[in-house]
Design a protein around this motif. Structure first.
Motif, short mmCIF file in Angstrom:
data_model
loop_
_atom_site.label_atom_id
_atom_site.label_comp_id
_atom_site.label_asym_id
_atom_site.label_seq_id
_atom_site.Cartn_x
_atom_site.Cartn_y
_atom_site.Cartn_z
N ASN A 16 -6.30 6.27 -3.01
CA ASN A 16 -6.72 4.75 -3.39
C ASN A 16 -5.73 4.84 -5.04
OD1 ASN A 16 -8.35 3.73 -1.19
ND2 ASN A 16 -9.86 5.76 -1.81
N PHE A 17 -5.77 3.26 -4.99
CA PHE A 17 -5.53 2.65 -6.74
C PHE A 17 -6.04 1.18 -6.42
CE2 PHE A 17 -2.22 0.37 -9.09
CZ PHE A 17 -2.84 1.21 -10.28
N LYS A 18 -6.83 1.23 -7.59
CA LYS A 18 -8.09 0.91 -7.76
C LYS A 18 -8.60 0.18 -7.24
CE LYS A 18 -5.19 -1.06 -11.52
NZ LYS A 18 -3.86 -2.22 -12.12
N GLY A 19 -8.90 0.77 -6.20
CA GLY A 19 -10.25 0.59 -5.26
C GLY A 19 -9.00 0.52 -3.64
N ARG A 20 -8.25 -0.02 -3.73
CA ARG A 20 -7.36 0.00 -2.88
C ARG A 20 -6.69 0.97 -2.29
NH1 ARG A 20 -4.50 -5.81 -4.48
NH2 ARG A 20 -6.27 -7.07 -4.91
N ILE A 21 -6.18 1.13 -0.81
CA ILE A 21 -5.80 2.34 -0.03
C ILE A 21 -4.18 1.73 -0.41
CG2 ILE A 21 -4.91 3.18 2.27
CD1 ILE A 21 -7.67 2.12 3.35
N CYS A 22 -3.80 2.97 -0.35
CA CYS A 22 -1.91 3.48 -0.55
C CYS A 22 -1.63 4.03 0.39
CB CYS A 22 -1.97 4.76 -1.99
SG CYS A 22 -3.06 3.93 -3.43
N VAL A 23 -0.28 3.27 0.82
CA VAL A 23 0.23 3.50 2.35
C VAL A 23 1.22 3.52 1.84
CG1 VAL A 23 1.01 3.20 4.62
CG2 VAL A 23 -1.34 1.64 3.23
N PRO A 24 1.65 5.09 2.19
CA PRO A 24 3.63 5.62 2.14
C PRO A 24 3.96 4.76 2.98
CG PRO A 24 2.01 6.70 3.57
CD PRO A 24 1.46 6.12 3.21
N ARG A 25 5.31 4.73 1.68
CA ARG A 25 6.52 3.52 2.55
C ARG A 25 7.28 4.30 3.84
NH1 ARG A 25 8.26 -0.43 -0.78
NH2 ARG A 25 7.34 -0.46 -2.75
N VAL A 26 6.59 4.90 4.91
CA VAL A 26 7.18 5.43 6.00
C VAL A 26 7.64 4.56 7.07
CG1 VAL A 26 6.96 7.35 7.37
CG2 VAL A 26 5.94 7.25 5.36
N ASP A 27 8.92 4.83 7.54
CA ASP A 27 9.37 3.69 8.00
C ASP A 27 9.09 2.93 8.86
OD1 ASP A 27 11.10 5.68 9.34
OD2 ASP A 27 9.35 6.75 11.37
N ASP A 28 8.15 2.01 9.47
CA ASP A 28 7.61 0.99 9.99
C ASP A 28 5.90 0.73 9.52
OD1 ASP A 28 7.89 1.63 12.07
OD2 ASP A 28 8.16 -0.24 12.68
N LEU A 29 5.55 1.65 8.84
CA LEU A 29 4.01 1.52 9.25
C LEU A 29 3.32 1.09 8.85
CD1 LEU A 29 1.93 4.36 9.74
CD2 LEU A 29 2.19 4.54 7.14
N ILE A 30 3.69 0.28 7.69
CA ILE A 30 2.79 -0.79 6.60
C ILE A 30 2.62 -1.64 7.71
CG2 ILE A 30 2.67 -2.45 5.46
CD1 ILE A 30 4.20 -0.52 3.15
N GLU A 31 3.94 -2.52 8.65
CA GLU A 31 3.78 -3.11 9.36
C GLU A 31 2.92 -2.88 10.72
OE1 GLU A 31 6.75 -2.12 8.03
OE2 GLU A 31 6.52 -3.83 6.26
N LYS A 32 2.94 -1.16 10.66
CA LYS A 32 2.09 -1.12 12.01
C LYS A 32 1.08 -1.55 11.66
CE LYS A 32 5.12 2.53 14.34
NZ LYS A 32 5.74 2.95 14.83
N LEU A 33 0.34 -1.14 10.20
CA LEU A 33 -1.00 -1.02 10.03
C LEU A 33 -1.16 -1.99 9.94
CD1 LEU A 33 -1.48 1.69 7.70
CD2 LEU A 33 -2.59 1.44 9.49
N LEU A 34 -0.69 -3.49 9.32
CA LEU A 34 -1.12 -4.62 9.68
C LEU A 34 -0.64 -5.23 10.84
CD1 LEU A 34 1.46 -5.61 5.94
CD2 LEU A 34 -1.18 -5.34 6.64
N ALA A 35 -0.26 -5.09 11.43
CA ALA A 35 -0.52 -5.99 12.79
C ALA A 35 -1.29 -5.54 13.63
CB ALA A 35 1.04 -5.24 13.89
N GLU A 36 -2.02 -3.45 13.61
CA GLU A 36 -3.00 -3.37 14.14
C GLU A 36 -4.65 -4.06 13.48
OE1 GLU A 36 -5.09 1.00 14.65
OE2 GLU A 36 -3.03 0.94 14.55
N SER A 37 -4.34 -4.30 12.74
CA SER A 37 -5.74 -5.03 11.73
C SER A 37 -5.62 -6.02 11.90
CB SER A 37 -5.87 -4.99 9.87
OG SER A 37 -4.96 -4.82 9.66
N HIS A 38 -4.31 -7.12 12.52
CA HIS A 38 -4.74 -8.02 12.64
C HIS A 38 -5.19 -8.33 14.13
CE1 HIS A 38 -3.73 -10.29 9.37
NE2 HIS A 38 -2.74 -9.57 8.66
N SER A 39 -5.00 -7.79 15.11
CA SER A 39 -5.38 -7.87 16.57
C SER A 39 -6.25 -7.23 17.10
CB SER A 39 -3.99 -7.27 17.27
OG SER A 39 -3.57 -5.80 16.79
N SER A 40 -7.34 -6.50 15.38
CA SER A 40 -8.62 -5.39 15.79
C SER A 40 -9.53 -7.44 15.65
CB SER A 40 -8.94 -5.27 14.27
OG SER A 40 -10.24 -4.92 14.86
N ARG A 41 -10.78 -6.96 16.95
CA ARG A 41 -11.37 -7.32 17.43
C ARG A 41 -12.67 -7.74 15.88
NH1 ARG A 41 -16.92 -5.74 19.64
NH2 ARG A 41 -18.18 -4.68 17.38
#
Length: 128
Positions: A16-41
């Motif tokens: 965590n950095f300043k209370g926010r989760i840090c996601v490493p720049r691995v392939d398209d991990l950030i985009e996958k996480l954002l897409a999953e969070s937006h399609s969550s219930r």
């Protein structure tokens, strides 16, 4: 405060950095996480309130049940009726309290004892 102090590692191993989760720049991990969070219930649909998104049904709060022009102020007779009902409730409560006190006082006997007298006490076990 330097960046090392603002960065923490929690017990699950999440950085965590300043209370926010840090996601490493691995392939398209950030985009996958954002897409999953937006399609969550739990993600918010533009037409959906947070309560509805989380619980799957609309909120039953009285806020928003009426349009601004539909609500009429309380009439004076409604307030007077409410006050009259409160007075009648208070009278009935006082009557019930005095009746209960009469029942309790009926069993009480005033007794006086002299110093040196023997007295037999009955002790009953209490529940709880």
């Amino acid at each position: 405060m330097d960046k090392a102090q603002e960065t923490t590692l929690d017990v699950d191993g999440v950085l965590n950095f300043k209370g926010r989760i840090c996601v490493p720049r691995v392939d398209d991990l950030i985009e996958k996480l954002l897409a999953e969070s937006h399609s969550s219930r739990y993600s918010l649909h533009p037409d959906m309130a947070p309560f509805e998104a989380f619980y799957g049904r609309g909120c039953r709060s009285p806020i928003g049940w009426f349009e601004a022009g539909d609500v009429k102020p309380l009439r004076v007779d409604l307030v007077k009726d409410a006050q009259d009902k409160m007075r009648s409730i208070q009278v009935k409560l006082l009557a019930a309290q005095s009746r209960q006190n009469k029942y309790a006082d009926h069993k009480v006997r005033n007794m006086a004892f002299q110093t040196g007298e023997n007295v037999l006490l009955k002790v009953s076990p209490m529940k709880g």
